[in-house]
Design an enzyme around this catalytic site. Structure first.
Site, PDB file in Angstrom:
ATOM      1  N   GLU A 120      -5.821 -22.993  37.092  1.00  0.00           N
ATOM      2  CA  GLU A 120      -6.536 -23.029  38.653  1.00  0.00           C
ATOM      3  C   GLU A 120      -7.186 -24.675  38.341  1.00  0.00           C
ATOM      4  O   GLU A 120      -7.744 -25.208  40.030  1.00  0.00           O
ATOM      5  CB  GLU A 120      -8.015 -22.326  38.370  1.00  0.00           C
ATOM      6  CG  GLU A 120      -6.948 -20.552  38.339  1.00  0.00           C
ATOM      7  CD  GLU A 120      -8.544 -20.181  38.762  1.00  0.00           C
ATOM      8  OE1 GLU A 120      -8.329 -19.027  39.787  1.00  0.00           O
ATOM      9  OE2 GLU A 120      -9.176 -19.945  38.113  1.00  0.00           O
ATOM     10  N   GLU A 140      -4.858 -13.814  34.773  1.00  0.00           N
ATOM     11  CA  GLU A 140      -6.234 -12.874  35.586  1.00  0.00           C
ATOM     12  C   GLU A 140      -5.581 -11.449  35.818  1.00  0.00           C
ATOM     13  O   GLU A 140      -6.127 -10.437  34.863  1.00  0.00           O
ATOM     14  CB  GLU A 140      -6.872 -13.193  36.253  1.00  0.00           C
ATOM     15  CG  GLU A 140      -7.564 -14.592  35.943  1.00  0.00           C
ATOM     16  CD  GLU A 140      -6.060 -15.768  35.776  1.00  0.00           C
ATOM     17  OE1 GLU A 140      -6.746 -16.994  35.832  1.00  0.00           O
ATOM     18  OE2 GLU A 140      -5.253 -16.258  36.382  1.00  0.00           O
TER      19      GLU A 140
END
Length: 266
Positions: A120, A140
């Site tokens: 990210e 995730e």
């Protein structure tokens, strides 16, 4: 130069090198690391002698994502760091380049794991160089979580949509070669050399006129997601003032005189 327990700051010429420095945890994001990262971005922007930033990790790893203990408030951090996060609940997003984009170019030098929060943060950088054994991925969904660091928005804008959704929905790891093929990183280099290649690239950036470099980056960011006519109008807004700078005149003189230009940010 600033720094924290898990973030070191070094100056290499006109480049500020920020190193995620928690190798025993594969540089998992802690509160001190995030606080140091944000301080580093601010330092780079405030110091006109800094022309680029390199982001890397210590110990053969880039970043293995958020330390879940830190996410729960139980990870390593002193009282002053915790107070900063209480005072600014947005601080971790600024550190991770979700809610803050430095005006200076940011070059990522990736060795080893660059997964979850590491991938990210990577999406907030401008130029990305990866070692051959680097590993990428957004894990995730495998943990019942959501990649809330900006990936559901940025990733489909940065790589083809089908590749973005595959990465987001499968949660599988990606090799450096595959990351290069889909456009997540720009270049794959031998293991142990990512930082050297990043610094070489930074030196090329640093040799250019800083006002022009920063205007180009600002124009690219401002145009993201806009229809072409609006984006082209913004390009003129960012580009025209550059032609009126002393640095633009110096660039033309240096070319005519066949010498290196000396830019003064003026």
């Amino acid at each position: 130069m600033t720094g924290t327990a898990h973030l070191t700051v070094e100056r290499v010429g006109a480049t500020l090198v920020l190193t995620l420095d928690r190798p025993e945890a594969r540089n998992a994001l802690s509160l001190p690391m995030l606080a140091g990262l944000y301080d580093g971005w601010l330092e780079a922007d405030a110091d006109d002698s800094v022309r680029s930033v390199v982001l890397t990790g210590a110990g053969g790893a880039f970043c293995s994502g958020m330390d879940l203990k830190a996410l729960a408030g139980a990870g390593p951090a002193d009282d002053d760091v915790r107070a900063r996060f209480r005072a600014d609940p947005d601080l971790h997003w600024k550190a991770m380049l979700r809610h803050h984009r430095p005006r200076k170019p940011v070059i990522a030098a990736v060795e080893g794991p660059c997964v979850a929060g590491g991938t990210e943060i990577l999406q907030g950088t401008d130029i990305r160089i990866a070692a051959r054994s680097a590993v990428f991925g957004l894990f995730e969904v495998r943990r019942g979580l959501f990649p809330i660091g900006g990936s559901t928005v940025r990733l489909p804008r940065q790589i083809p949509r089908t590749h973005a959704l595959e990465m987001l929905l499968t949660g599988r790891p990606y090799t450096a070669e595959e990351a290069e093929r889909i456009g997540l990183v720009g270049r794959v280099v031998p293991d142990g050399t990512a930082l050297d290649h990043a610094l070489e690239t930074a030196a090329l950036v640093n040799a250019n006129a800083p006002l022009a470099v920063e205007a180009v980056k600002a124009a690219v960011l401002a145009a993201e997601g806009l229809p072409e006519p609006e984006a082209l109008a913004l390009e003129l807004d960012h580009g025209r003032p550059v032609f009126d700078t002393d640095d633009a005149k110096e660039g033309a003189r240096a070319f005519a005189e066949k010498r290196p230009a000396v830019y003064r940010r003026a």
